[in-house]
Design a protein around this motif. Structure first.
Motif, mmCIF file in Angstrom:
data_model
loop_
_atom_site.group_PDB
_atom_site.id
_atom_site.type_symbol
_atom_site.label_atom_id
_atom_site.label_comp_id
_atom_site.label_asym_id
_atom_site.label_seq_id
_atom_site.Cartn_x
_atom_site.Cartn_y
_atom_site.Cartn_z
ATOM 1 N N VAL A 5 -11.274 -15.167 12.758
ATOM 2 C CA VAL A 5 -10.122 -14.510 12.135
ATOM 3 C C VAL A 5 -10.568 -13.693 10.931
ATOM 4 N N ALA A 6 -11.540 -14.212 10.190
ATOM 5 C CA ALA A 6 -12.066 -13.467 9.039
ATOM 6 C C ALA A 6 -12.682 -12.154 9.485
ATOM 7 N N ALA A 7 -13.422 -12.186 10.603
ATOM 8 C CA ALA A 7 -14.062 -10.968 11.114
ATOM 9 C C ALA A 7 -13.038 -9.933 11.541
ATOM 10 N N LEU A 8 -11.894 -10.382 12.039
ATOM 11 C CA LEU A 8 -10.835 -9.447 12.426
ATOM 12 C C LEU A 8 -10.054 -8.960 11.211
ATOM 13 N N ALA A 9 -9.899 -9.842 10.222
ATOM 14 C CA ALA A 9 -9.090 -9.495 9.054
ATOM 15 C C ALA A 9 -9.780 -8.486 8.154
ATOM 16 N N ALA A 10 -11.112 -8.555 8.066
ATOM 17 C CA ALA A 10 -11.832 -7.694 7.128
ATOM 18 C C ALA A 10 -11.599 -6.206 7.378
ATOM 19 N N PRO A 11 -11.782 -5.695 8.604
ATOM 20 C CA PRO A 11 -11.525 -4.265 8.801
ATOM 21 C C PRO A 11 -10.061 -3.894 8.612
ATOM 22 N N ALA A 12 -9.156 -4.826 8.937
ATOM 23 C CA ALA A 12 -7.738 -4.559 8.691
ATOM 24 C C ALA A 12 -7.490 -4.421 7.189
ATOM 25 N N GLY A 13 -8.151 -5.282 6.416
ATOM 26 C CA GLY A 13 -8.017 -5.192 4.969
ATOM 27 C C GLY A 13 -8.573 -3.896 4.416
ATOM 28 N N ALA A 14 -9.690 -3.446 4.976
ATOM 29 C CA ALA A 14 -10.271 -2.175 4.530
ATOM 30 C C ALA A 14 -9.288 -1.028 4.751
ATOM 31 N N ALA A 15 -8.623 -1.033 5.900
ATOM 32 C CA ALA A 15 -7.642 0.016 6.185
ATOM 33 C C ALA A 15 -6.450 -0.067 5.233
ATOM 34 N N VAL A 16 -5.985 -1.300 4.983
ATOM 35 C CA VAL A 16 -4.854 -1.475 4.065
ATOM 36 C C VAL A 16 -5.218 -0.980 2.671
ATOM 37 N N GLY A 17 -6.401 -1.354 2.190
ATOM 38 C CA GLY A 17 -6.821 -0.919 0.864
ATOM 39 C C GLY A 17 -6.946 0.586 0.761
ATOM 40 N N TRP A 18 -7.494 1.205 1.794
ATOM 41 C CA TRP A 18 -7.677 2.656 1.795
ATOM 42 C C TRP A 18 -6.336 3.384 1.728
ATOM 43 N N PHE A 19 -5.388 2.953 2.574
ATOM 44 C CA PHE A 19 -4.118 3.679 2.658
ATOM 45 C C PHE A 19 -3.114 3.250 1.581
ATOM 46 N N ALA A 20 -3.355 2.094 0.932
ATOM 47 C CA ALA A 20 -2.457 1.660 -0.141
ATOM 48 C C ALA A 20 -2.840 2.262 -1.482
ATOM 49 N N ALA A 21 -4.000 2.907 -1.555
ATOM 50 C CA ALA A 21 -4.484 3.467 -2.819
ATOM 51 C C ALA A 21 -3.468 4.382 -3.507
ATOM 52 N N PRO A 22 -2.682 5.189 -2.795
ATOM 53 C CA PRO A 22 -1.706 6.049 -3.483
ATOM 54 C C PRO A 22 -0.681 5.289 -4.323
ATOM 55 N N LEU A 23 -0.514 3.990 -4.083
ATOM 56 C CA LEU A 23 0.428 3.218 -4.884
ATOM 57 C C LEU A 23 -0.022 3.104 -6.338
ATOM 58 N N THR A 24 -1.274 3.386 -6.600
ATOM 59 C CA THR A 24 -1.777 3.354 -7.977
ATOM 60 C C THR A 24 -1.662 4.707 -8.674
ATOM 61 N N ALA A 25 -1.220 5.718 -7.943
ATOM 62 C CA ALA A 25 -1.237 7.085 -8.475
ATOM 63 C C ALA A 25 -0.376 7.245 -9.726
ATOM 64 N N ALA A 26 0.759 6.558 -9.782
ATOM 65 C CA ALA A 26 1.660 6.706 -10.925
ATOM 66 C C ALA A 26 1.024 6.202 -12.219
ATOM 67 N N TYR A 27 -0.013 5.382 -12.086
ATOM 68 C CA TYR A 27 -0.635 4.782 -13.263
ATOM 69 C C TYR A 27 -2.061 5.293 -13.503
ATOM 70 N N CYS A 28 -2.754 5.628 -12.429
ATOM 71 C CA CYS A 28 -4.168 6.001 -12.545
ATOM 72 C C CYS A 28 -4.461 7.414 -12.081
ATOM 73 N N GLY A 29 -3.429 8.161 -11.677
ATOM 74 C CA GLY A 29 -3.659 9.503 -11.163
ATOM 75 C C GLY A 29 -3.893 9.490 -9.661
ATOM 76 N N PRO A 30 -3.950 10.665 -9.045
ATOM 77 C CA PRO A 30 -4.131 10.762 -7.589
ATOM 78 C C PRO A 30 -5.391 10.021 -7.148
ATOM 79 N N PRO A 31 -5.320 9.298 -6.029
ATOM 80 C CA PRO A 31 -6.485 8.524 -5.575
ATOM 81 C C PRO A 31 -7.616 9.415 -5.080
ATOM 82 N N THR A 32 -8.796 9.147 -5.558
ATOM 83 C CA THR A 32 -9.991 9.842 -5.091
ATOM 84 C C THR A 32 -10.611 9.049 -3.939
ATOM 85 N N ARG A 33 -11.573 9.655 -3.273
ATOM 86 C CA ARG A 33 -12.251 8.935 -2.201
ATOM 87 C C ARG A 33 -12.968 7.702 -2.752
ATOM 88 N N ARG A 34 -13.525 7.814 -3.937
ATOM 89 C CA ARG A 34 -14.209 6.668 -4.543
ATOM 90 C C ARG A 34 -13.219 5.541 -4.801
#
Length: 208
Positions: A5-34
């Motif tokens: 389950v951990a092996a399946l969850a990790a890539p799902a988490g990577a996708a969630v983190g990547w696409f959830a980054a804009p939620l920080t924009a109001a506080y940290c500015g537009p999300p960069t690739r880094r």
């Protein structure tokens, strides 16, 4: 505990983190690739821990939610010394609802949910008292986050709750002493406390 389950969850988490980054924009500015990359790695790690710790059980969904919102909160707090209400306050209802769904499928589910409510209230009170005495050290955002973490740690029982609560203070204290020893800070230095709370909770989840 399930490595599969951990092996399946990790890539799902990577996708969630990547696409959830804009939620920080109001506080940290537009999300960069880094920034997206950092959040993807952090969320992949938290998803992997949750998958390993809970396996394919009903409470996994609740802890995956915490694994998604935690890196966002930690990232914003490091950057701007703030834990946004946009992320903390809805987590009370969402976390409680997801744990409630797990009640019929978990051993002692009713007791676990009661302990979650108690854990939430007690940890919130501890942080609220600290904020009242030392408002410059413990902020309102820390108090709001504490209740969310107490909810999850309480679900795991007393051992997990105590481990998570104490680990936060030890990690934060060790970091502060390190800064002082390296002369990169002082006892009055302002530092984000949210990441230490989240790290402590992660240790509590593993131990619980």
């Amino acid at each position: 505990m399930s490595l599969g389950v951990a092996a399946l969850a990790a890539p799902a988490g990577a996708a969630v983190g990547w696409f959830a980054a804009p939620l920080t924009a109001a506080y940290c500015g537009p999300p960069t690739r880094r920034r997206r990359g950092v959040l993807a790695v952090l969320t992949a790690a938290t998803f992997a821990v949750a998958g390993w710790r809970f396996g394919a059980h009903a409470d996994l969904a609740a802890f995956l939610y915490l694994g998604a919102v935690g890196p966002l909160l930690g990232f914003v707090d490091v950057r701007v010394r703030r834990l946004p209400d946009l992320l903390t306050l809805p987590s009370y209802g969402i976390g409680a609802a997801l744990l409630a769904v797990a009640v019929p499928f978990a051993d002692g589910g009713g007791t676990r949910f009661r302990n979650a409510a108690i854990g939430m209230a007690v940890l919130w009170f501890i942080y609220a008292a600290q904020h009242f005495v030392w408002p410059d050290a413990i902020g309102r955002g820390d108090v709001k986050l504490s209740g969310v973490l107490g909810l999850y740690l309480g679900w795991l029982g007393l051992d997990g709750w105590v481990t998570g609560a104490l680990a936060t203070f030890f990690i934060g204290g060790a970091y502060a002493l390190g800064l002082i020893a390296l002369r990169r800070g002082s006892r009055k230095s302002d530092m984000p406390y949210g990441p230490f709370m989240l790290a402590g909770a992660l240790l509590g989840i593993i131990a619980g």
